[in-house]
Design a protein around this motif. Structure first.
Motif, PDB file in Angstrom:
ATOM      1  N   ASP A 136     -48.180  21.965  30.615  1.00 61.74           N
ATOM      2  CA  ASP A 136     -46.727  22.132  30.715  1.00 61.74           C
ATOM      3  C   ASP A 136     -46.151  22.984  29.588  1.00 61.74           C
ATOM      4  OD1 ASP A 136     -47.159  20.409  28.659  1.00 61.74           O
ATOM      5  OD2 ASP A 136     -45.632  18.948  29.249  1.00 61.74           O
ATOM      6  N   PHE A 137     -46.938  23.923  29.061  1.00 66.56           N
ATOM      7  CA  PHE A 137     -46.432  24.849  28.048  1.00 66.56           C
ATOM      8  C   PHE A 137     -46.931  26.253  28.371  1.00 66.56           C
ATOM      9  CE2 PHE A 137     -50.284  22.779  26.429  1.00 66.56           C
ATOM     10  CZ  PHE A 137     -51.098  23.873  26.179  1.00 66.56           C
ATOM     11  N   ASP A 138     -46.404  27.236  27.672  1.00 69.51           N
ATOM     12  CA  ASP A 138     -46.783  28.633  27.911  1.00 69.51           C
ATOM     13  C   ASP A 138     -48.212  28.850  27.421  1.00 69.51           C
ATOM     14  OD1 ASP A 138     -47.003  31.329  28.259  1.00 69.51           O
ATOM     15  OD2 ASP A 138     -45.340  31.884  26.945  1.00 69.51           O
ATOM     16  N   THR A 139     -49.126  29.031  28.356  1.00 65.84           N
ATOM     17  CA  THR A 139     -50.546  29.165  27.999  1.00 65.84           C
ATOM     18  C   THR A 139     -50.873  30.544  27.427  1.00 65.84           C
ATOM     19  OG1 THR A 139     -51.048  29.812  30.287  1.00 65.84           O
ATOM     20  CG2 THR A 139     -51.264  27.475  29.711  1.00 65.84           C
ATOM     21  N   ARG A 140     -49.869  31.396  27.283  1.00 61.41           N
ATOM     22  CA  ARG A 140     -50.075  32.717  26.669  1.00 61.41           C
ATOM     23  C   ARG A 140     -49.459  32.815  25.272  1.00 61.41           C
ATOM     24  NH1 ARG A 140     -51.774  36.331  30.662  1.00 61.41           N
ATOM     25  NH2 ARG A 140     -51.472  35.581  32.789  1.00 61.41           N
ATOM     26  N   SER A 141     -48.864  31.731  24.822  1.00 59.86           N
ATOM     27  CA  SER A 141     -48.196  31.780  23.519  1.00 59.86           C
ATOM     28  C   SER A 141     -49.226  31.778  22.395  1.00 59.86           C
ATOM     29  CB  SER A 141     -47.254  30.585  23.361  1.00 59.86           C
ATOM     30  OG  SER A 141     -48.001  29.398  23.179  1.00 59.86           O
ATOM     31  N   PRO A 142     -48.852  32.241  21.199  1.00 53.99           N
ATOM     32  CA  PRO A 142     -49.796  32.245  20.071  1.00 53.99           C
ATOM     33  C   PRO A 142     -50.272  30.838  19.685  1.00 53.99           C
ATOM     34  CG  PRO A 142     -47.912  33.679  19.631  1.00 53.99           C
ATOM     35  CD  PRO A 142     -47.586  32.917  20.872  1.00 53.99           C
ATOM     36  N   ARG A 143     -49.463  29.807  20.025  1.00 60.47           N
ATOM     37  CA  ARG A 143     -49.813  28.430  19.663  1.00 60.47           C
ATOM     38  C   ARG A 143     -50.531  27.698  20.791  1.00 60.47           C
ATOM     39  NH1 ARG A 143     -46.558  24.886  19.106  1.00 60.47           N
ATOM     40  NH2 ARG A 143     -47.631  23.710  17.478  1.00 60.47           N
TER      41      ARG A 143
END
Length: 260
Positions: A136-143
């Protein structure tokens, strides 16, 4: 007979008539004045009052919605400029890659979070799942990599024992009773997989991620214990209980018996 009283009487009557006419005239004049005030002075002021009020609200930053303003829903879903730029920049980044243990944790966290969470039937269970389908989060984010590690830690700490079974199945019934009789805290998460709408996808997906060939599948600390034969042997030797304790669960039932 003297005419003086008659004359005085006539003068008195005439005076009373003049007084009545004067009073009537004054009352009529007052009524006309009041009517003039209401229709030509007070009414325009009353009509202008709401217009002035709306104008004051508009300049004061009121929440009164104008016809040309967008509906509240469109404002609610409008991202701030900084967020939009961040989303665009992340779109060019590669998705986080999951190994099998991370993929197993992501799938487990997804199905345990809500009963209505279903694995899409369109996916190929023999291939690695798209992380964005179950996270449920952006799987492309740096974190993203750090958040995946956090998911792995959280799901197995909350559910150190997880069991995937069939509803009407002898081995499933045996292992279900075995685990429930341990009276574990936290309580084990148990799924009757064949009763789910995504059974045709979830069963082969779990087989791939756990190297199991059939249900039931017992996970302790996020790791598959093995076949039903292995589970029986570990339970009889006491090793299964040690594995469960090491994973973070507590045998509440055993504590209560000692207390007696």
């Amino acid at each position: 007979m003297s005419t003086l009283p008659v004359t005085s009487l006539l003068h008195s009557i005439q005076y009373q008539r003049k007084s009545k006419h004067r009073t009537t005239s004054l009352a009529l004049f007052g009524l006309i004045a009041v009517s003039f005030y209401i229709f030509f002075v007070a009414r325009p002021s009353l009509e202008l009052a709401p217009i002035a009020l709306r104008s004051d609200l508009k300049h004061a930053g009121s929440h009164v919605q104008e016809k040309d303003s967008p509906p509240p829903s469109s404002r609610l879903f409008r991202l701030p400029p900084n967020t939009q730029r961040k989303t665009v920049s992340n779109a060019n980044r590669p998705q986080v890659q999951l190994d099998e243990l991370q993929e197993l944790a992501a799938v487990a966290a997804f199905v345990v979070a809500l009963p209505q969470n279903m694995i899409p039937r369109s996916i190929d269970p023999t291939q690695p799942i798209d992380p964005q389908l179950v996270l449920d989060f952006d799987t492309r984010s740096p974190r993203a990599a750090d958040e995946v590690n956090q998911i792995v830690e959280d799901v197995w700490s909350r559910y150190p024992v997880m069991l995937f079974t069939k509803l009407h199945h002898a081995n499933s019934r045996e292992i279900r009773n075995m685990i429930l009789n341990m009276d574990l805290r936290p309580s084990p998460a148990i799924f009757e997989v064949d009763q789910r709408e995504d059974a045709d996808v979830l069963i082969p997906l779990m087989h791939r991620l756990t190297s199991s060939t059939e249900l039931p599948i017992l996970l302790v600390g996020g790791k598959p214990v093995g076949s039903m034969t292995t589970v029986r042997e570990l339970n009889e030797s006491g090793e299964l209980q040690k594995m469960i304790v090491n994973a973070g669960a507590v045998f509440d039932g055993a504590k209560k018996k000692k207390g007696h």
